[in-house]
Every structure is written in structure tokens, then in C-alpha cells.
Design a protein around this motif. Sequence first.
Motif, PDB file in Angstrom:
ATOM      1  N   SER A  49       0.848  -1.188   0.000  1.00 42.90           N
ATOM      2  CA  SER A  49       0.000   0.000   0.000  1.00 42.90           C
ATOM      3  C   SER A  49       0.874   1.224   0.000  1.00 42.90           C
ATOM      4  CB  SER A  49      -0.884   0.003   1.251  1.00 42.90           C
ATOM      5  OG  SER A  49      -0.095   0.204   2.385  1.00 42.90           O
ATOM      6  N   THR A  75      -6.462   6.997   4.886  1.00 44.99           N
ATOM      7  CA  THR A  75      -6.053   8.399   4.746  1.00 44.99           C
ATOM      8  C   THR A  75      -6.243   8.868   3.304  1.00 44.99           C
ATOM      9  OG1 THR A  75      -4.440   8.144   6.533  1.00 44.99           O
ATOM     10  CG2 THR A  75      -4.163  10.042   5.065  1.00 44.99           C
ATOM     11  N   THR A  76      -5.964   7.992   2.349  1.00 44.96           N
ATOM     12  CA  THR A  76      -6.184   8.338   0.945  1.00 44.96           C
ATOM     13  C   THR A  76      -7.656   8.634   0.693  1.00 44.96           C
ATOM     14  OG1 THR A  76      -4.311   6.948   0.257  1.00 44.96           O
ATOM     15  CG2 THR A  76      -5.932   7.534  -1.430  1.00 44.96           C
ATOM     16  N   GLY A 119       3.081   3.909   1.249  1.00 41.76           N
ATOM     17  CA  GLY A 119       3.779   4.076   2.516  1.00 41.76           C
ATOM     18  C   GLY A 119       4.359   2.808   3.074  1.00 41.76           C
ATOM     19  N   SER A 120       3.989   1.589   2.596  1.00 42.05           N
ATOM     20  CA  SER A 120       4.560   0.360   3.109  1.00 42.05           C
ATOM     21  C   SER A 120       6.019   0.289   2.678  1.00 42.05           C
ATOM     22  CB  SER A 120       3.788  -0.857   2.581  1.00 42.05           C
ATOM     23  OG  SER A 120       2.484  -0.863   3.095  1.00 42.05           O
ATOM     24  N   GLY A 148       6.654   7.574   4.225  1.00 43.51           N
ATOM     25  CA  GLY A 148       5.285   7.528   3.704  1.00 43.51           C
ATOM     26  C   GLY A 148       4.293   7.011   4.720  1.00 43.51           C
ATOM     27  N   SER A 149       4.656   5.919   5.406  1.00 46.40           N
ATOM     28  CA  SER A 149       3.758   5.354   6.419  1.00 46.40           C
ATOM     29  C   SER A 149       3.502   6.350   7.534  1.00 46.40           C
ATOM     30  CB  SER A 149       4.364   4.069   6.994  1.00 46.40           C
ATOM     31  OG  SER A 149       4.461   3.060   6.018  1.00 46.40           O
ATOM     32  N   MET A 163       1.180   9.256   6.401  1.00 49.52           N
ATOM     33  CA  MET A 163      -0.211   8.809   6.344  1.00 49.52           C
ATOM     34  C   MET A 163      -0.814   8.710   7.740  1.00 49.52           C
ATOM     35  SD  MET A 163      -1.380   8.467   3.308  1.00 49.52           S
ATOM     36  CE  MET A 163      -0.992   8.147   1.594  1.00 49.52           C
ATOM     37  N   THR A 180      -0.628  -0.061   9.381  1.00 47.92           N
ATOM     38  CA  THR A 180      -0.198   1.093   8.593  1.00 47.92           C
ATOM     39  C   THR A 180      -0.675   0.994   7.141  1.00 47.92           C
ATOM     40  OG1 THR A 180       1.952   0.009   8.223  1.00 47.92           O
ATOM     41  CG2 THR A 180       1.804   1.608  10.028  1.00 47.92           C
ATOM     42  N   SER A 181      -0.800  -0.242   6.625  1.00 45.66           N
ATOM     43  CA  SER A 181      -1.357  -0.402   5.280  1.00 45.66           C
ATOM     44  C   SER A 181      -2.806   0.080   5.245  1.00 45.66           C
ATOM     45  CB  SER A 181      -1.287  -1.873   4.854  1.00 45.66           C
ATOM     46  OG  SER A 181      -1.961  -2.076   3.631  1.00 45.66           O
ATOM     47  N   SER A 194      -2.935   3.819   5.419  1.00 39.52           N
ATOM     48  CA  SER A 194      -2.620   4.487   4.159  1.00 39.52           C
ATOM     49  C   SER A 194      -3.843   4.586   3.265  1.00 39.52           C
ATOM     50  CB  SER A 194      -1.499   3.728   3.432  1.00 39.52           C
ATOM     51  OG  SER A 194      -0.295   3.788   4.162  1.00 39.52           O
TER      52      SER A 194
END
Length: 475
Positions: free
Chosen positions: A6, A175-176, A8-9, A31-32, A35, A168-169, A172
Motif C-alpha cells: 500500500s 487516509t487516501t 507508505g509500506s 510515507g507510512s 499517512m 499502517t497499510s 494508508s
Amino acid sequence: MTQPSSPGSQVSATEVRARGPAGPAAVLGTGSAVMLIIGVVVGAGIFKAPSMVAGMTGSVEWMFGAWVLGGVISLIGALCYAELTTTWPHAGGDYHFLRRAYGPTVSFLFAWARFSVIATGSIALLAFVFGDYMQQVLPLGTWGPSLWAAIAVLALWGVNARGILAGTSTQSWLTTLEVGGLVLLVAAALWLLGASTPAAPVAAPPAATPSLGAFGLAMVFVLLTYGGWNEAAYISSEMRTQRDIVRALVWSILLITALYLLVNWAYLRGLGFAGMARSEAVAADLMRAAFGNTGDKLISVLVAVAAITSMNATMIVGARTHYAVGRDWPALRTLALWDGQRGTPVHGMRLQNVTALLLVALGAATGGGFRAMVEFTAPVFWLFFLLTGVALIVLRRREPDRERPFRVPLYPLLPLVFCATCAYMLWSSLSYVYSQSLGGFNAAWIGVAVLALGFVLLAVVRARSAAPAVSPAAL
């Protein structure tokens, strides 16, 4: 099972299992973290606060000035936290900084406040926000909001129990979706601009400069809407490099500021300044003006997505404080269990989420009283936030030779500005709480009661712990 990739991963789940550490592993990238920070900060406030800020500032220029100033203050605070997190990366975040600066008593009281109201209470409140708006989209009967709230807690618990990469996936993607919802507000304003109906007047009537008190109150709501970026401290020990946390803090604040300015522009262009200032539900009014009755459903979905996004981020970072406390106090050592394969504090996560479910049940039984109780503890939050800012200065003096990968620029000016802002917010929240009542009692006593109970628990824990398991200097 390998977690899905995803935005940020950074590291695969197979690699995490291969490392299998007994504590936090450095598996997250910029990235993670971005997010997660955006997910924590951007909540339901941006759908409500802008109309209040417009009414208090009285002009377009002062309104946008307040939102820009909120971004600047948040960036200053983020730079202060960047020094703390890169110098002492730790899953305990603020708890660890407070412990190094002031000792175990202050840090334990913070951990108790965070467990009882700051993090766990926030999860429950966000769950109710999610439930309230989902009930408008898919009603589940009389108990619908509470059922939706419980479903949200259980679902996110299941996701985060799979591990940090699953959490965190999911963060992400949520948040998107959340940012996409804010972009939809801008699209609604553009749709209205392109419609044949006359546009609402953008400019405000001639207005004098707002009073210091009115502008200060507007800043209270602005800063509350920006609040939450400090939660990045709790994943500082899980960042692949310490520079990543600096980049994440700075980029997230810049992106959030840009989003907030864009959304305020959308409200202004869609409703006009006067319509924006007098609106009771500014986002709903904009969506309704653009899309009719469909707009009501859309705004309910947007707020529900914002609430569950913040819930997931809070769930990820909240349990890490319990892990840190378990490491420091033998009587609470069970909380220090860390699942090296999944990258999660097992018992800390369980304690947090069971408590959140109990608070959801309490909220269902008491209604608005529970929400008010959590909201009235705002002075407790700002007190510890202020102490964390002061801790930066204390630790600079106490440990001058400590290697600092990042140093806040213009020291001590910027830390003093941050501390002064926290002190003002503490005073403002105390003034507000002191004027409120709950169940016939002055609401100011709620924060006092929380801290008093923390002292009682501290005495019990100390009696059962011969000494802290790990000294601050050893970490």
C-alpha cells in the motif's frame, strides 16, 4: 501471510518475521508516518470548525490568517518534537520524554491520563462519531450508533492485531480516502462556481480587526483542528532512519496546512463568507448546495471515514505507551510483551481496546455525559503537552553532550513559542471547563479527579514494584 502492499509500506511482513525482535523494529518509512500523522490530525473538526473561525475573525483575511498561523505553530511544535524523537526514539513517545526530564511520577501520571482519557477515550469518542454518521447512511435501529461504534472498534482491533504493517497499510488507504473526501468538498465548490445560479458573495462586510480575545478563541478551534501530529513520537523507534521522522513531521504539517486552506477556500467560494460564518454544519451546507439531498449522504460518509481514519491511527500509537510503562514498572511487566513477528504490543493493545469497548458501552448508557467528561479533560492534555515542550529545554541543559541528529532551529526561541502556545491553550481550556458543569458539578473537577486517581494508582504500583525495571539513563 504477507501483508498487502500500500502507499507508505516499506518492509514486507516476511522480513519483519525474519527479524523477530523482542521490541520495536525499524520497519516504517516516511510515507507510512505521513499517512498516520495526517490520519490522526484530519478528523471531524475540519467539517465544523471553519464556520466558527470565520464568525470569530470577521473577515476573509483574518480567517485565512488564523489557519496559516495554526500551521506555523504546528510546524514549530513538530520541529521541537523532531529533536526529541531523533535524540530519544522510543515507543513511549511523550511518556519517555517526560520520564527523562521529570522522573517516574510525572510520566506515570501522563501514562494514566493517556490510558484513561487521552487515547482510549479518544478512540471511544471517534467510534461514536463514526456510529452517529453511519447510522444516517445505514440505520441499525435504536441502538444503531452504539452498534456501529462497537463494530468499528472490533474491526480495527482485528486489523491491528495482525501487525504493524497491516495497521499502517490500512491507515494508508483510509487516509487516501479521507483526503479524497476533502477534495470532493473542493469539487463541490467548483461545481457551484460553474452552475448557472448566482454565486454567493465571497467578501465579508467591512469589519474591524478582531479583538485579541475573539482571535484567540478562533485560534483555540484552529489548533484543536491541527491537533494530533505529536502522535508520531510513538512510532519513532520503528522508523527506518531517524531522519525519516523529521521528514514525516514536516511534510505532514505542510500537507495538512495546504489541505485546510483549500477546504476553507471551498467553503468560502461555495457559500460566501456570510453563509460560511453563520452555518451550523458548513460542510453539509456546501454539499447540499452542490448535490441536493445526495449531499447529506455524502457528508455523512466523509465524516465517518474521517472518524475511522483517526481511530485507526490512535489505536496504533496509543497502545505503545502501555508497553513503555510495562518496561519501567515490574508490577505492570505484563504490558511489556511485544510480538516481534507482528510488531505490536500484545497486552497493551488488548488492554486499550477492551477499555475502549467498555467506554463505548458506558457512552451508550450515559449518552452525552460520557462525551462531555472526555472533552472536559482537555486541560490535562494541554498540561502534559506544555511539560513536554519544557522537557526539550530541560534535557538540553541536563544532557548537553548527548548526540542530537536533529536540533530545532533558532533555539531557544522556537521552543519558547511552542511552550507559550501550549500555556495559552491550557489557560483557554481551563477557562472554558471552569464555566461548564456536568451532573451538577463544576467540570473543572473532572481533570482533578483523573490526576488524583492517577496518584492512587501510582502508590499501588510503587508498593508492588521494588524499583523501576529500567532506569531512564539506561534507555
